[in-house]
Scaffold this active site. Structure first.
Site, PDB file in Angstrom:
ATOM      1  N   PHE A   9       0.839  -1.186   0.000  1.00 21.66           N
ATOM      2  CA  PHE A   9       0.000   0.000   0.000  1.00 21.66           C
ATOM      3  C   PHE A   9       0.876   1.238   0.000  1.00 21.66           C
ATOM      4  O   PHE A   9       1.743   1.389   0.868  1.00 21.66           O
ATOM      5  CB  PHE A   9      -0.892  -0.008   1.231  1.00 21.66           C
ATOM      6  CG  PHE A   9      -1.653   1.272   1.429  1.00 21.66           C
ATOM      7  CD1 PHE A   9      -2.584   1.696   0.491  1.00 21.66           C
ATOM      8  CD2 PHE A   9      -1.443   2.058   2.545  1.00 21.66           C
ATOM      9  CE1 PHE A   9      -3.296   2.867   0.667  1.00 21.66           C
ATOM     10  CE2 PHE A   9      -2.150   3.243   2.725  1.00 21.66           C
ATOM     11  CZ  PHE A   9      -3.073   3.642   1.785  1.00 21.66           C
TER      12      PHE A   9
ATOM     13  N   VAL B  43       0.698  -4.542   8.980  1.00 22.04           N
ATOM     14  CA  VAL B  43       0.287  -5.373   7.861  1.00 22.04           C
ATOM     15  C   VAL B  43      -0.807  -4.668   7.097  1.00 22.04           C
ATOM     16  O   VAL B  43      -1.803  -4.251   7.668  1.00 22.04           O
ATOM     17  CB  VAL B  43      -0.217  -6.737   8.341  1.00 22.04           C
ATOM     18  CG1 VAL B  43      -0.519  -7.644   7.161  1.00 22.04           C
ATOM     19  CG2 VAL B  43       0.832  -7.384   9.234  1.00 22.04           C
ATOM     20  N   THR B  44      -0.590  -4.525   5.820  1.00 24.79           N
ATOM     21  CA  THR B  44      -1.600  -3.899   4.988  1.00 24.79           C
ATOM     22  C   THR B  44      -2.434  -4.963   4.315  1.00 24.79           C
ATOM     23  O   THR B  44      -1.912  -5.934   3.790  1.00 24.79           O
ATOM     24  CB  THR B  44      -0.939  -3.018   3.925  1.00 24.79           C
ATOM     25  OG1 THR B  44      -0.114  -2.097   4.594  1.00 24.79           O
ATOM     26  CG2 THR B  44      -1.976  -2.302   3.126  1.00 24.79           C
ATOM     27  N   GLN B  45      -3.729  -4.753   4.331  1.00 24.73           N
ATOM     28  CA  GLN B  45      -4.618  -5.696   3.682  1.00 24.73           C
ATOM     29  C   GLN B  45      -4.622  -5.459   2.182  1.00 24.73           C
ATOM     30  O   GLN B  45      -4.029  -4.534   1.683  1.00 24.73           O
ATOM     31  CB  GLN B  45      -6.018  -5.490   4.222  1.00 24.73           C
ATOM     32  CG  GLN B  45      -6.400  -4.032   4.159  1.00 24.73           C
ATOM     33  CD  GLN B  45      -7.881  -3.811   4.067  1.00 24.73           C
ATOM     34  OE1 GLN B  45      -8.631  -4.729   3.846  1.00 24.73           O
ATOM     35  NE2 GLN B  45      -8.299  -2.601   4.222  1.00 24.73           N
ATOM     36  N   MET B 211      -1.481   3.344   7.941  1.00 21.83           N
ATOM     37  CA  MET B 211      -1.086   2.311   6.976  1.00 21.83           C
ATOM     38  C   MET B 211      -2.023   1.116   7.000  1.00 21.83           C
ATOM     39  O   MET B 211      -1.608  -0.011   6.771  1.00 21.83           O
ATOM     40  CB  MET B 211       0.356   1.849   7.243  1.00 21.83           C
ATOM     41  CG  MET B 211       1.393   2.860   6.847  1.00 21.83           C
ATOM     42  SD  MET B 211       1.244   3.359   5.128  1.00 21.83           S
ATOM     43  CE  MET B 211       1.848   1.906   4.297  1.00 21.83           C
TER      44      MET B 211
END
Lengths: 268, 342, 250
Positions: A9, B43-45, B211
Site C-alpha cells: 500500500f 500489515v496492509t490488507q 497504513m
C-alpha cells in the site's frame, strides 16, 4: 518459480497543479490553479489549494491533496488556539516557524506537501513570502513557485522578479526585486499560469488567489475606475470581508485588506 | 474499480527532479513503513471481495448515484445481488416517510443477521415502509411540509472492498443513530451531507495514515434544504467535489460522457435554449443508464444489473435493479471470441 | 435490634443487621421526590410522560428535556435526579449501540433491560459508589411489539402494562389501573396519560409544570420522538376540560 507479486500500500499520491507567490514592498500576491488531478485524469476543475489563515497571512499547499487539506486544517486549529490564548492573530513570521515545526514533526512519515505562505509582516508591513520543503526546511523569499509546473514557473520568476540575466544600464543602480508595482506582479502571475497551462497537462481550469495589501496602502491600482487596462484581461477582483475569510474577525489585525482574484484558464 | 489503482501512475515522475528540493518524500514514507522507527511492521490488507466503479451526477432536483449489483472475488463474479448504494437518514423521525426503498431483492452479503425483512433494510426502515402504505394522503401532506423545513439526505455509492464498505455502514449507522437520539434531548439540525463527508474523509485519512486503509472509493451525494452536494473520498483520504464524479474504470470510461452531458446542458441553458443550466431527472437518468451500459461493455468486473439512487429535497429513492439492452453479435467476428479463424 | 441502625447506612457494601441496605432505600426516596413520570403500553406503541415542575420562571419554555432517546426505537423517562437520568440514558444508548454492532439488529428491550439492570445494580455493590437516585421507565417497540419496563435504584427491573414513578405515583397508578392499554392506540394513550399527569399535579403545592411527552408508534414509524406540538396541545386542553368536569360533579 517467480515470486508472488506483493502489493504494498502506497500512502501517497500526487495531485498536480501549481502554486505561486510574490512579495511586493507593501503587498503580497499568492495564487494557484484549481485543477486537481491524478495521473492523466482530472479529478476536479475547481478544488481550492490557497487558504486564508489570518487577515494577513495566506497559505498555498501543493502536492498530495489529502495531506495538504489535513495540514491546512491542523495549522488553522493551532492558529485558533493561539488566538484564544493571546487574543491576537499570530504574526506571519511565527506562522512560518510553526509550519516548519509541524512539518518536521512528521520527518519520518512526511506530509507530501509543498507549502508557500504569503502575507504582510507584522513589524514593518512589508510583503512576505515563505516557502517550505515537505519536511520543514524554510526561508523567506521575494517569490516562489511550487508544484507540478515549478520547473516552468520558477525560471520565469527568476528572470522577471529577480532580474536574473538582466544587466543594469551603465550608471544605473542595481535592480531591487522588491520594487515591482502590483500591476506588474499581477501580469507576471497571469502570464506565468497561462504559460504553465499551455505547457503542463496538470495545470489549468481556473486561477484563484489573493492579494494582501499592507495597512494604509492604496487599492487604486487594484479596484475602482483607474484599473481598466492596468489589470490583466479577464481577471476579477473582489475585496474580502474579514468575516468571510474564515479568520477570527474579532481580533483581526487592523488595516490589512485582502482581495480575492480569479481568472479562467484553459480547460484542455 | 480499484484494480485500476495498480496502473494508476501512467508516467512516473521523480519528485526530486521536478520539485527541485532534491528530497524524495515517497522514500522517507516507505522507510517509515519498513520499520524505520521501531521495527514493528504494520500489515496492509488487500481488497478481496470488491465492487467496481460508481458514478455521481448533479442534476436539476439534486444528485443521482449509480452502482451495479456485483461483488467480485478477484475475476470471479461472486455475489450478483449486492446493493452498493447506502442511504443515510439523518433524522428520519423528524420527517417520516421520506425514503422509499423500492429495492427488490438487492441483499446484503450476509443474510444470517436476524433481520426479518430479508433485505438491506433496517428494522425501522421496514416499519417506515409499512407505515407509508397505511398512511392516508392527508397525513402525507403534513409530513412533507415538515420534511421541507428540516430536510437533510445523504447517500453513498461505494466501490472497492465490500467488507470495508460494511464496516463503514456500521460506523455511519452508529453516528446517525447517536445524532438522532441526541436530538430528542437537545434539538439541533440533522447532519448535513457536507458534515458526513468531512467525517468520512477524516476516517479514511486516519486509516491511511495508520497504513491500514479502508480499501474503498466513495461517491457521496446529498441534498440539504434544496442545496445539493457531491463529493469523492478514497482510501488515501483524497477528497474532491465536482458536478460529475466517477471512480476507478468509470473515471476513464464514464466521466467524459458525464462531463459532456453536463457541459452541453449547461451551454444549452446559457444559450437560452432550455430553462436552467442542469439536466432534468429524465435526462440525468438516461445519461447514467448509458454510462452503465458502456461500463458493462468495457469493464470485465461489471454486471448488467445496477441501481440508481436519486437524492432530492423530498428524500432518497433507491431504484429497483435494472439492466440495459446489449448487443454482442459484433464479438462473433473478433479474434479471441467465438470460433477462432486464423 | 433497631432498624435505624446507626453506622449501617453509610455504604452500600454493608447490610444492616436485619438485612437491609439503607443507601438503596435512601436512593428510592430521592427517586420519589421529583415530578411524576408515567409510561403506558398501548396496542400499537408506547407513551412516556414526565411532569416537569418548573423551578424558575426564567427557564426557557420547552428546554431542559427530561426524556431521552436510547436508540431509534427506545425511550427512557425517569423521576429523581436529572443528572442520573442523563447518565443512565447515555449508558443505555451505548449498550444499545454495542448490541447492534455485535448482533447486527436493533436491541430488544428485554436484552437491553438486562444490561441496564446489571449496570444500576453494580452501583449497589461497591462502597465507593452511590446508587442511582432515579426510578427509570424504559419503553420501546421491538420485534416482539410494544414493551415497557421500570428499573429501581436497586437494579431490580420489572415489565409493566403501565407504570408511574415519582411524586403522586399512587394516584397515577390507580388511574392507570382503570385503563386497558391493550385495546388502546397510542394516540388515545397520549390523551389518557396527559389527563393523568394533570390530575396528579398539585398546582398549589408544586407550582407550574410542563408536560413533556414522547411516543413510539405507527405514526412515528417506530421511532421514539416527542409527541407533536398540536397533539400535545389538544391532549392538554382535553385534560384540563376533563378535570374541570370532575370538579363540577363533586
Amino acid at each position: 518459480m517467480p515470486e508472488a507479486i506483493q502489493h504494498r500500500f502506497d500512502p501517497y499520491s500526487s495531485n498536480g497543479g501549481s502554486i505561486l507567490a510574490i512579495a511586493g514592498k507593501d503587498f503580497a500576491v499568492v495564487a494557484g490553479d484549481t485543477r486537481q488531478s491524478e495521473g492523466y485524469s482530472i479529478q476536479s476543475r475547481y478544488q481550492k489549494k490557497v487558504f486564508p489563515l489570518t487577515s494577513k497571512a495566506i497559505l498555498a499547499v501543493n502536492g498530495f491533496a489529502a495531506d495538504g487539506n489535513n495540514f491546512v486544517k491542523r495549522v488553522k486549529q493551532r492558529l485558533e488556539w493561539y488566538t484564544h490564548a493571546h487574543n491576537k492573530e499570530m504574526p506571519i513570521k511565527s506562522i512560518a516557524r510553526l509550519i516548519q515545526t509541524m512539518l518536521y514533526a512528521r520527518r519520518m512519515f512526511p506530509y507530501y506537501v509543498y507549502n508557500v505562505l504569503a502575507g504582510i509582516e507584522e513589524d514593518d508591513g512589508t510583503g512576505a513570502v515563505y516557502s517550505f520543503d515537505p519536511v520543514g526546511s524554510y526561508e523567506r523569499e521575494t517569490c516562489r513557485a511550487a508544484g507540478a509546473a515549478q520547473s516552468l514557473l520558477q525560471p520565469f520568476l527568476d528572470n522577471q522578479i529577480y532580474f536574473r540575466n538582466h544587466t543594469p544600464a551603465p550608471g544605473q543602480p542595481p535592480f531591487d526585486p522588491s520594487t515591482h508595482p502590483l500591476s506588474t506582479v499581477l501580469s507576471i502571475l497571469v502570464d506565468s499560469f497561462s504559460s504553465a497551462t499551455e505547457r503542463h497537462i496538470e495545470v489549468g481550469d481556473f486561477l484563484e488567489g489573493y492579494v494582501i495589501l499592507s495597512p494604509g496602502r492604496t487599492s487604486d491600482d487594484l479596484i475602482g475606475e483607474g484599473v481598466k487596462g492596468v489589470l490583466p484581461e479577464g481577471m476579477t477582483v473582489e475585496e474580502q470581508d474579514p468575516e468571510d475569510l474564515d479568520v477570527q474577525s474579532a481580533v483581526a489585525g487592523k488595516g490589512c485588506r485582502v482581495f480575492l482574484v480569479r481568472k479562467e484558464l484553459k480547460r484542455d | 474499480m480499484y484494480n485500476s489503482h495498480g496502473h494508476g501512475h501512467f508516467y512516473s515522475r521523480s519528485s526530486s527532479g521536478e520539485y527541485g528540493y532534491g528530497y524524495d518524500v515517497g522514500q522517507a514514507g516507505r522507510d517509515f513503513l519498513n520499520g524505520g522507527m521501531g521495527g514493528e511492521k504494520q500489515v496492509t490488507q488487500q481488497p478481496l471481495v470488491t465492487g467496481t466503479s460508481v458514478l455521481g451526477l448533479k442534476y436539476a432536483d439534486g444528485i443521482m448515484l449509480a452502482a451495479d449489483n456485483l461483488a467480485s472475488y478477484g475475476s470471479l463474479a461472486r455475489f450478483k445481488d449486492i446493493q452498493r448504494l447506502y442511504p443515510l437518514y439523518s433524522s428520519s423521525a423528524a420527517h417520516p416517510g421520506q425514503t422509499s426503498q423500492s429495492t427488490a431483492g438487492a441483499g446484503v452479503l450476509s443474510e444470517s443477521a436476524p433481520n426479518p425483512s430479508n433485505s438491506a433494510k433496517t428494522e425501522s426502515e421496514v416499519m417506515a415502509d409499512k407505515e407509508s402504505k397505511e398512511k392516508d394522503p392527508k397525513d402525507e401532506k403534513k409530513d412533507e411540509k415538515k420534511a421541507q423545513s428540516r430536510s437533510s439526505h445523504t447517500c453513498l455509492a461505494v466501490a472497492g472492498d465490500m467488507s470495508d464498505f460494511q464496516y463503514l455502514k456500521k460506523i455511519l449507522e452508529g453516528v446517525v443513530t447517536k445524532e438522532r437520539a441526541q436530538s430528542t434531548t437537545d434539538a439541533h439540525p440533522a447532519l448535513a451531507p457536507e458534515q458526513i463527508y468531512e467525517y468520512l474523509s477524516n476516517v479514511m485519512y486516519a486509516r491511511r495514515s495508520k497504513m491500514n486503509p479502508l480499501w474503498n472509493a466513495i461517491v457521496l451525494g446529498g441534498v440539504k434544504d434544496g442545496k445539493s452536494f457531491l463529493g469523492y473520498i478514497d482510501l488515501l483520504g483524497t477528497t474532491y467535489q465536482a458536478p460529475t464524479l466517477a471512480t476507478g474504470f468509470a473515471s476513464h470510461f464514464a466521466q467524459p460522457l458525464l462531463r459532456e452531458a453536463y457541459e452541453e446542458r449547461e451551454a444549452a441553458g446559457k444559450r437560452g435554449e432550455k430553462e436552467g443550466l442542469l439536466l432534468s431527472r429524465e435526462e440525468a437518468e438516461a445519461v447514467l443508464d448509458n454510462c452503465m451500459k458502456v461500463l458493462f461493455y468495457r469493464d470485465a468486473r461489471s454486471l448488467n444489473k445496477y441501481q440508481i439512487a436519486t437524492i432530492t429535497d423530498a428524500g432518497i429513492d433507491i431504484s429497483a435493479s435494472r439492466e440495459n439492452q446489449t448487443e454482442w453479435k459484433f464479438a462473433e467476428g473478433l479474434r479471441g471470441y467465438g470460433p477462432q479463424k486464423q | 435490634m433497631s432498624s435505624i441502625g446507626t453506622g449501617y447506612d453509610l455504604s452500600v457494601s454493608t447490610y444492616s443487621p436485619d438485612g437491609r441496605i439503607f443507601q438503596v432505600e435512601y436512593a428510592s426516596k430521592a427517586a420519589e421526590a421529583s415530578g411524576v413520570a408515567i409510561g403506558l403500553r398501548c396496542k400499537d406503541g408506547v407513551v412516556l410522560a414526565v411532569e416537569k415542575v418548573q423551578t424558575s420562571k426564567l427557564l426557557v419554555k420547552g428546554a431542559n428535556k427530561r426524556i431521552v432517546s436510547v436508540d431509534n426505537h427506545v425511550g427512557l423517562a425517569a423521576s429523581g435526579l436529572v443528572a442520573d437520568t442523563r447518565h443512565l440514558g447515555k449508558r443505555a444508548a451505548e449498550e444499545a449501540q454495542n448490541f447492534k454492532e455485535t448482533y447486527g439488529s436493533p436491541v430488544g428491550l428485554k436484552a437491553l433491560m438486562e444490561r441496564i439492570g446489571a449496570y444500576v445494580h453494580a452501583y449497589t455493590s461497591y462502597g465507593s459508589v452511590r446508587p442511582f437516585g432515579i426510578s427509570t421507565i424504559v419503553g420501546a417497540i421491538d420485534k416482539t411489539g410494544p414493551q415497557l419496563y421500570v428499573v429501581e435504584p436497586s437494579g431490580a427491573y420489572y415489565g409493566y402494562r403501565a407504570c408511574a414513578v415519582g411524586k403522586g405515583r399512587q394516584v397515577a397508578k390507580t388511574e392507570l389501573e382503570k385503563l386497558d392499554g391493550s385495546t388502546m392506540t397510542v394516540r388515545e394513550g397520549v390523551k389518557e396519560v396527559a389527563r393523568i399527569v394533570h390530575l396528579v399535579h398539585d398546582d398549589n403545592k408544586d407550582g407550574n409544570f410542563e408536560l413533556e411527552m414522547t411516543w413510539i408508534g405507527p405514526e412515528t414509524n417506530g421511532f421514539h420522538v416527542h409527541v407533536p406540538e398540536d397533539l400535545l396541545v389538544e391532549a392538554e386542553a382535553a385534560a384540563r376540560r376533563a378535570l374541570e368536569e370532575d370538579m363540577d360533579e363533586d
